[in-house]
Motif scaffolding. Structure first.
Motif, PDB file in Angstrom:
ATOM      1  N   SER A  95     -44.801  27.815  -5.585  1.00  0.00           N
ATOM      2  CA  SER A  95     -45.330  28.998  -4.770  1.00  0.00           C
ATOM      3  C   SER A  95     -46.454  29.658  -4.988  1.00  0.00           C
ATOM      4  N   GLU A 113     -50.453  19.781  -6.923  1.00  0.00           N
ATOM      5  CA  GLU A 113     -49.050  19.859  -6.287  1.00  0.00           C
ATOM      6  C   GLU A 113     -49.070  18.975  -5.364  1.00  0.00           C
ATOM      7  N   ILE A 214     -41.974  14.424 -10.385  1.00  0.00           N
ATOM      8  CA  ILE A 214     -41.845  13.046  -9.544  1.00  0.00           C
ATOM      9  C   ILE A 214     -42.908  12.184  -9.891  1.00  0.00           C
TER      10      ILE A 214
HETATM   11  N1  SAH Z   1     -44.944  26.875 -11.142  1.00  0.00           N
HETATM   12  C1  SAH Z   1     -44.402  26.791  -9.672  1.00  0.00           C
HETATM   13  C2  SAH Z   1     -42.971  26.193  -9.915  1.00  0.00           C
HETATM   14  C3  SAH Z   1     -42.897  25.105  -8.720  1.00  0.00           C
HETATM   15  S1  SAH Z   1     -41.424  23.952  -9.183  1.00  0.00           S
HETATM   16  C4  SAH Z   1     -44.033  28.479  -9.360  1.00  0.00           C
HETATM   17  O1  SAH Z   1     -44.516  29.310 -10.067  1.00  0.00           O
HETATM   18  O2  SAH Z   1     -43.725  28.304  -8.344  1.00  0.00           O
HETATM   19  C5  SAH Z   1     -42.345  22.472  -9.767  1.00  0.00           C
HETATM   20  C6  SAH Z   1     -43.422  21.988  -8.664  1.00  0.00           C
HETATM   21  O3  SAH Z   1     -43.796  20.802  -9.089  1.00  0.00           O
HETATM   22  C7  SAH Z   1     -42.730  21.742  -7.390  1.00  0.00           C
HETATM   23  O4  SAH Z   1     -43.231  22.332  -6.224  1.00  0.00           O
HETATM   24  C8  SAH Z   1     -43.004  19.965  -7.102  1.00  0.00           C
HETATM   25  O5  SAH Z   1     -43.268  19.657  -5.696  1.00  0.00           O
HETATM   26  C9  SAH Z   1     -44.123  19.859  -8.127  1.00  0.00           C
HETATM   27  N2  SAH Z   1     -44.331  18.637  -8.691  1.00  0.00           N
HETATM   28  C10 SAH Z   1     -43.313  17.659  -8.791  1.00  0.00           C
HETATM   29  N3  SAH Z   1     -43.650  16.465  -9.338  1.00  0.00           N
HETATM   30  C11 SAH Z   1     -45.183  16.659  -9.394  1.00  0.00           C
HETATM   31  C12 SAH Z   1     -46.285  15.836  -9.582  1.00  0.00           C
HETATM   32  N4  SAH Z   1     -46.145  14.511 -10.027  1.00  0.00           N
HETATM   33  N5  SAH Z   1     -47.813  16.185  -9.449  1.00  0.00           N
HETATM   34  C13 SAH Z   1     -47.905  17.478  -8.931  1.00  0.00           C
HETATM   35  N6  SAH Z   1     -46.658  18.319  -8.672  1.00  0.00           N
HETATM   36  C14 SAH Z   1     -45.389  17.784  -8.910  1.00  0.00           C
END
Ligand code: SAH
Length: 217
Positions: A95, A113, A214
């Motif tokens: 977000s 992201e 991921i």
């Molecule tokens: N810090 C965010 C938390 C988001 S949840 C906040 O305050 O809203 C974690 C996020 O990590 C997700 O949006 C997911 O798409 C992303 N994510 C997962 N694996 C990732 C990767 N290998 N590289 C970058 N982003 C990743």
């Protein structure tokens, strides 16, 4: 939507959240005040905005969540360690809430992201909030983090790998601190990794629950 909050109610509920973070052991006043100043309701759908100041994670679409405020505060406080790091990497913009809190406390934030619509929305919000020290990047899947922009004085990983990816260590500057959850879905632990003059130390902080990081594929 307005940028100031949903009237007085939101200020009062925000204050209640800050007080409960204090009760839970968050003692860095700079972190508490950065969170007091951050309109979390703008980072979630209008339909759930009335829950924005609950101390809980909330859905942000695409199967992802905005982290629980306590976890945002805890990771930020431990990473800062009463200092002002110049350059911080965030993996998982989501977000853009955690990014915003960080941007008020460090020199600059590099946030990556992998879900493009989430990244675009976060970028738009950061622009509207006039946060000029944030750099955004779409994660390509060929690597973790943002090696070209590093090394970083702090790294926050907001999604959990099963084991900590080797290449993240190399992106941490000497004296730097990385906060990263890791483990299987129901048994994750938050770790503090510190880079010292003769290597890395690892400290386990507490049990947590994050969406999965991921991997490269
Ligand atoms: N810090 C965010 C938390 C988001 S949840 C906040 O305050 O809203 C974690 C996020 O990590 C997700 O949006 C997911 O798409 C992303 N994510 C997962 N694996 C990732 C990767 N290998 N590289 C970058 N982003 C990743």
């Amino acid at each position: 939507m307005n940028l100031d909050g949903i009237g007085m109610t939101s200020l009062r509920t925000r204050m209640r959240l800050i007080n409960s973070l204090r009760d839970m052991g968050i003692s860095d006043e700079k972190v508490l005040s950065a969170m007091m100043d951050t309109p979390r309701h703008l980072f979630v759908d209008e339909g759930i905005a009335s829950h924005a100041y609950d101390n809980s994670s909330l859905p942000i679409g695409y199967g992802q969540t905005i982290s629980q405020p306590y976890i945002v505060a805890l990771m930020t406080q431990i990473m800062l360690n009463d200092r002002k790091p110049a350059k911080v990497l965030e993996i998982g913009t989501g977000s853009g809430y955690q990014t915003t809190v960080l941007s008020k406390l460090v020199g600059s934030v590099y946030s990556v992201e992998r879900i493009e619509p989430l990244l675009k929305q976060a970028k738009r919000l950061h622009y509207r909030l006039r946060l000029r020290n944030i750099y955004h990047k779409l994660a390509k899947g060929s690597t973790y983090g943002w090696p070209d922009a590093g090394p970083f004085d702090g790294i926050l990983v907001t999604a959990a790998p099963q084991t900590i990816p080797e290449e993240l260590y190399a992106q941490l500057a000497p004296g730097g601190r990385m906060l990263i959850p890791s483990g299987k879905e129901n048994a994750q632990e938050l770790y503090l990794i510190e880079r010292t003059s003769n290597g890395f130390t690892e400290t386990s902080i507490e049990s947590v629950r994050f969406v999965p990081l991921i991997g490269k594929n």
